[in-house]
Every structure is written in structure tokens, then in C-alpha cells.
Design a protein around this motif. Structure first.
Motif, PDB file in Angstrom:
ATOM      1  N   ASP A   1       0.481  -1.373   0.457  1.00  0.00           N
ATOM      2  CA  ASP A   1       0.030  -0.051  -0.004  1.00  0.00           C
ATOM      3  C   ASP A   1       0.678   1.304  -0.119  1.00  0.00           C
ATOM      4  N   LEU A   2       2.130   1.448   0.612  1.00  0.00           N
ATOM      5  CA  LEU A   2       2.358   2.254   0.661  1.00  0.00           C
ATOM      6  C   LEU A   2       3.801   2.290  -0.642  1.00  0.00           C
ATOM      7  N   GLU A   3       4.126   1.426  -1.503  1.00  0.00           N
ATOM      8  CA  GLU A   3       4.599   2.418  -2.582  1.00  0.00           C
ATOM      9  C   GLU A   3       3.792   2.206  -3.173  1.00  0.00           C
ATOM     10  N   ALA A   4       1.905   1.888  -3.694  1.00  0.00           N
ATOM     11  CA  ALA A   4       1.332   2.510  -4.361  1.00  0.00           C
ATOM     12  C   ALA A   4       1.576   4.516  -3.420  1.00  0.00           C
ATOM     13  N   ALA A   5       1.220   4.187  -2.753  1.00  0.00           N
ATOM     14  CA  ALA A   5       1.495   5.954  -2.006  1.00  0.00           C
ATOM     15  C   ALA A   5       2.426   6.133  -2.789  1.00  0.00           C
ATOM     16  N   PHE A   6       4.120   5.958  -3.050  1.00  0.00           N
ATOM     17  CA  PHE A   6       4.890   6.452  -3.300  1.00  0.00           C
ATOM     18  C   PHE A   6       5.212   6.691  -4.900  1.00  0.00           C
ATOM     19  N   LEU A   7       4.732   6.241  -5.737  1.00  0.00           N
ATOM     20  CA  LEU A   7       4.091   5.541  -7.148  1.00  0.00           C
ATOM     21  C   LEU A   7       3.743   6.961  -7.830  1.00  0.00           C
ATOM     22  N   TYR A   8       1.853   6.947  -6.873  1.00  0.00           N
ATOM     23  CA  TYR A   8       1.658   8.126  -7.707  1.00  0.00           C
ATOM     24  C   TYR A   8       2.331   9.192  -7.492  1.00  0.00           C
ATOM     25  N   PRO A   9       3.144  10.018  -6.428  1.00  0.00           N
ATOM     26  CA  PRO A   9       3.128  10.998  -6.734  1.00  0.00           C
ATOM     27  C   PRO A   9       4.491  11.383  -7.512  1.00  0.00           C
ATOM     28  N   TRP A  10       5.268  10.202  -7.746  1.00  0.00           N
ATOM     29  CA  TRP A  10       6.003  10.036  -8.993  1.00  0.00           C
ATOM     30  C   TRP A  10       6.030  10.032 -10.126  1.00  0.00           C
ATOM     31  N   ALA A  11       5.100   9.648 -10.057  1.00  0.00           N
ATOM     32  CA  ALA A  11       4.863   9.453 -11.426  1.00  0.00           C
ATOM     33  C   ALA A  11       4.144  10.690 -11.808  1.00  0.00           C
ATOM     34  N   VAL A  12       3.151  11.190 -11.076  1.00  0.00           N
ATOM     35  CA  VAL A  12       2.365  12.522 -11.805  1.00  0.00           C
ATOM     36  C   VAL A  12       4.073  14.020 -11.438  1.00  0.00           C
ATOM     37  N   SER A  13       4.845  13.245 -11.182  1.00  0.00           N
ATOM     38  CA  SER A  13       6.422  14.407 -11.072  1.00  0.00           C
ATOM     39  C   SER A  13       6.970  14.169 -11.971  1.00  0.00           C
ATOM     40  N   LEU A  14       7.251  12.876 -12.804  1.00  0.00           N
ATOM     41  CA  LEU A  14       8.009  12.265 -13.386  1.00  0.00           C
ATOM     42  C   LEU A  14       8.538  13.282 -14.382  1.00  0.00           C
ATOM     43  N   MET A  15       7.811  14.363 -15.568  1.00  0.00           N
ATOM     44  CA  MET A  15       8.867  14.745 -16.746  1.00  0.00           C
ATOM     45  C   MET A  15       9.020  15.879 -15.848  1.00  0.00           C
ATOM     46  N   GLY A  16       9.762  16.275 -14.554  1.00  0.00           N
ATOM     47  CA  GLY A  16      10.438  17.435 -14.180  1.00  0.00           C
ATOM     48  C   GLY A  16      11.309  16.497 -13.542  1.00  0.00           C
ATOM     49  N   THR A  17      11.435  15.266 -13.322  1.00  0.00           N
ATOM     50  CA  THR A  17      12.363  14.936 -12.433  1.00  0.00           C
ATOM     51  C   THR A  17      13.950  14.226 -13.004  1.00  0.00           C
ATOM     52  N   GLY A  18      13.170  13.734 -14.052  1.00  0.00           N
ATOM     53  CA  GLY A  18      14.537  13.721 -15.042  1.00  0.00           C
ATOM     54  C   GLY A  18      14.826  11.758 -15.089  1.00  0.00           C
ATOM     55  N   TRP A  19      15.755  11.407 -15.230  1.00  0.00           N
ATOM     56  CA  TRP A  19      16.157  10.052 -15.478  1.00  0.00           C
ATOM     57  C   TRP A  19      16.775   9.437 -14.335  1.00  0.00           C
ATOM     58  N   THR A  20      17.322  10.803 -13.542  1.00  0.00           N
ATOM     59  CA  THR A  20      18.211   9.911 -11.312  1.00  0.00           C
ATOM     60  C   THR A  20      16.316   9.560 -10.564  1.00  0.00           C
TER      61      THR A  20
END
Length: 125
Positions: A78-97
Motif C-alpha cells: 500500500d505504501l508502494e502505491a502511495a510512493f508511486l503516484y506522486p512520482w508518476a505525476v512529477s516524472l517529467m520534471g525529475t529526469g532519469w535520476t
């Protein structure tokens, strides 16, 4: 000294209002039910309503450890899903790292799931 006390006045007022409201929300419904006559406990009102049958064992009975293992695994994923959503939303601005870091995180979770599966933590008898 008076200016320090005046700085705490809004906090004290907020606490007083919160205490008054919480007390009112607890006490007023009980008073209204007693005054209107809706508080008439009988065997039907006091019967079990969640599971439908009377408790057959002590409420402090021990659970099987597998229940806790499944609960812990649920929380992890469940925490994995909580980490994945904000990461997926901000992926374009964060880059390959951040993409590489998340892939490492997902591989670690996948390895943990495979380990739990191999050990039989997901099996229920």
C-alpha cells in the motif's frame, strides 16, 4: 511579559473552541436521545450487529502469526502505491535520476514479494 502572553491568546482561544465543540458533539447527542426517549436499550438493540452472531471466544484471543504477515505485506505494498503516484505525476520534471531510483525501489519490492511468496507467507490454510 504581556506581549508574550498575548501571542499565546489565539492558541488558547483555538483550544477552548475545539474543546467546547468536541464536548458538544459528544454530550449533546446523548442528552437529546435521553430527553426524546430514543434511549431505550433492549435485547435487540444490544445484540451483535457487526458479524451477526455472538462472540464464541475471548476478545483477547491470539491471532495466528500469518495474519500479521499478510497485514504487514499489505501495508508495504500500500505504501508502494502511495510512493508511486506522486512520482508518476512529477516524472517529467525529475529526469532519469528519479526514474532509475524508482526502478531500484520497485526491484527491491519485487524481490521482497518473491521472498515472501517462496517462504509461504501468502499461503493460507
Amino acid at each position: 511579559m504581556a506581549s508574550v502572553a498575548a501571542g499565546y491568546l489565539p492558541i488558547l482561544l483555538f483550544l477552548a473552541v475545539a474543546l467546547a465543540l468536541s464536548t458538544a458533539f459528544v454530550v449533546l447527542p446523548m442528552l437529546v436521545s435521553r430527553l426524546t426517549g430514543t434511549h431505550k436499550p433492549d435485547a435487540e438493540k444490544l445484540s451483535e450487529y457487526e458479524c451477526g452472531f455472538p462472540a464464541f471466544d475471548d476478545s483477547r484471543a491470539q491471532f495466528d502469526v500469518r495474519f500479521y504477515l499478510v497485514a504487514i505485506l499489505f501495508i508495504v505494498f500500500d505504501l508502494e502505491a502511495a510512493f508511486l503516484y506522486p512520482w508518476a505525476v512529477s516524472l517529467m520534471g525529475t529526469g532519469w535520476t528519479s526514474w532509475i531510483a524508482m526502478m531500484i525501489f520497485l526491484v527491491e519490492l519485487g524481490l521482497g514479494l518473491a521472498y515472501a511468496w517462496k517462504k509461504g507467507a501468502l499461503e493460507w490454510e
